[in-house]
Write an enzyme that holds these catalytic residues in place. Structure first.
Site, PDB file in Angstrom:
ATOM      1  N   HIS A 102       0.922  -1.190   0.156  1.00 24.12           N
ATOM      2  CA  HIS A 102       0.061   0.025  -0.084  1.00 24.12           C
ATOM      3  C   HIS A 102       0.934   1.187   0.009  1.00 24.12           C
ATOM      4  CE1 HIS A 102      -1.799  -3.231   2.167  1.00 24.12           C
ATOM      5  NE2 HIS A 102      -2.820  -3.209   1.240  1.00 24.12           N
ATOM      6  N   GLU A 154      -2.928   3.128   1.804  1.00 21.03           N
ATOM      7  CA  GLU A 154      -2.442   4.209   0.888  1.00 21.03           C
ATOM      8  C   GLU A 154      -2.569   5.555   0.934  1.00 21.03           C
ATOM      9  OE1 GLU A 154      -3.937   2.566  -2.930  1.00 21.03           O
ATOM     10  OE2 GLU A 154      -3.388   4.582  -3.922  1.00 21.03           O
ATOM     11  N   SER A 251      -9.846  -4.833   2.363  1.00 20.87           N
ATOM     12  CA  SER A 251      -9.515  -4.551   1.317  1.00 20.87           C
ATOM     13  C   SER A 251     -10.446  -3.505   0.407  1.00 20.87           C
ATOM     14  CB  SER A 251      -9.728  -5.865   0.675  1.00 20.87           C
ATOM     15  OG  SER A 251      -9.749  -5.760  -0.842  1.00 20.87           O
TER      16      SER A 251
END
Ligand code: SF4
Length: 338
Positions: A102, A154, A251
């Site tokens: 990420h 991220e 996710s």
């Protein structure tokens, strides 16, 4: 790389159709398998980095954050000697550490260097590309708007490429209306790679309407894998009574697949991590079941789900032909020949 892939055939025609050999008294069920589904090139590379590091440096190898968001993958690597931690301070001196796919804020490798830790960066090259984009805009004196989900690793990593305050986060069209920028003629946007293509198009449209001079990528920074998996779900959603998305609740791209199914004709769509999570009452008398998997979910888990369905239904599988992905990413040079 974002446009990687070719369309080998008519995706509405089943490329492969198989039927349970022992069709008996069980109710019939057709499974439509989305294609492409599951592992992307960035996830394959990240897992390989941990595996090769274990081979080359021996156990344990530390990994900062889940290497990819999937418990099955993480537990498999743990069994081979990987130790997963959330922060660098949990890594003892003298052991190698891998950063997850990420991406990480710049402060993380800086701290690893300060401590003289040997580290391997498994950040997906498509995430690194967004980091470089943000840096380029910043060097050109622009304020950056990041379209993404607060708290996702991220997003934390992308914001952390630049000094505090340089990146403003917007999560919705509503946020675009209220975000305050210093100079409307000097801004640029980047996006998280695993967003909903349709939602992001609306947010980017709102940004362009409010800030006529905003700079940014041609469309957004959503990666090829996220785009292709959403397209594949759209191709089957309308034909399905229910859809199972194999993936983890943390996710991002898997969660987006559930939403895409729900918004494109399959209101009954759910995330499952493994076959044991399937709610058979929920599935009820469905006759056509769509199955897909997020980019961090291995095909083994898709097969596990199919086998569980086979135990209860007389299954016919239709695998829809879709975009043929051919993206691969190189390993870090230090591991290339490990
Ligand atoms: S989902 Fe996209 S950005 Fe994330 S690891 Fe896979 S290819 Fe890279």
């Amino acid at each position: 790389m974002d446009s990687a892939g070719t369309r080998p055939g008519d995706r509405t025609n089943p490329a492969r159709a198989t039927k349970s050999a022992d069709a008996g008294t069980r109710p019939g069920l057709t499974i439509q398998l989305a294609n492409p589904r599951g592992f992307c090139a960035g996830v394959e590379r990240a897992i390989q980095i941990v595996e090769r590091a274990l081979e080359k440096y021996g156990r344990p190898v530390y990994v900062r954050h889940e290497i990819v968001h999937n418990r099955f993958v993480v537990e498999g690597l743990e069994a081979r000697g990987a130790i997963f931690v959330e922060e660098l301070e949990d890594v003892p001196d003298g052991f190698p550490v891998v950063f997850s796919a990420h991406g990480v804020p710049k402060s993380v490798p800086a701290e690893a260097e300060r401590r003289d830790l040997f580290y391997l960066d498994a950040t997906c090259p498509l995430v690194s590309k967004v980091h470089r984009e943000a840096e380029r805009h910043f060097k050109n004196g622009k304020q950056i708007i990041l379209v993404g989900h607060a708290g996702h690793p991220e997003v934390v990593g992308t914001i952390g490429q630049l000094p505090e305050g340089a990146v403003l986060l917007v999560q919705s069209v509503e946020d675009v209306a209220t975000v305050e920028v210093a100079d409307t003629s000097n801004i640029a946007y980047v996006t998280q790679t695993t967003l909903s293509v349709d939602d992001t198009a609306e947010i980017v449209d709102a940004l362009c309407k409010r800030f006529a001079l905003i700079d940014g990528p041609k469309k957004e920074d959503i990666c090829y894998a996220t785009t292709n998996r959403q397209e594949a779900v759209k191709a089957i959603a309308r034909n399905c009574d229910a859809m199972l998305v194999v993936g983890a609740p943390n996710s991002s791209n898997s969660l987006r697949l559930v939403e895409v199914a729900q918004r494109n004709g399959c209101a009954r769509a759910r995330l499952v991590q493994r076959a044991s999570e399937i709610d058979w009452d929920w599935l009820g008398k469905a006759e056509r079941l769509g199955i897909t998997a997020g980019a961090s979910a291995p095909e083994t888990l898709v097969n596990e789900v199919i086998e569980a369905v086979r135990e209860r239904f007389d299954v016919t599988i239709e695998e829809i032909s879709g975009i043929n992905e051919n993206v691969t990413f190189k390993l870090p040079r230090v591991l290339a020949n490990a």
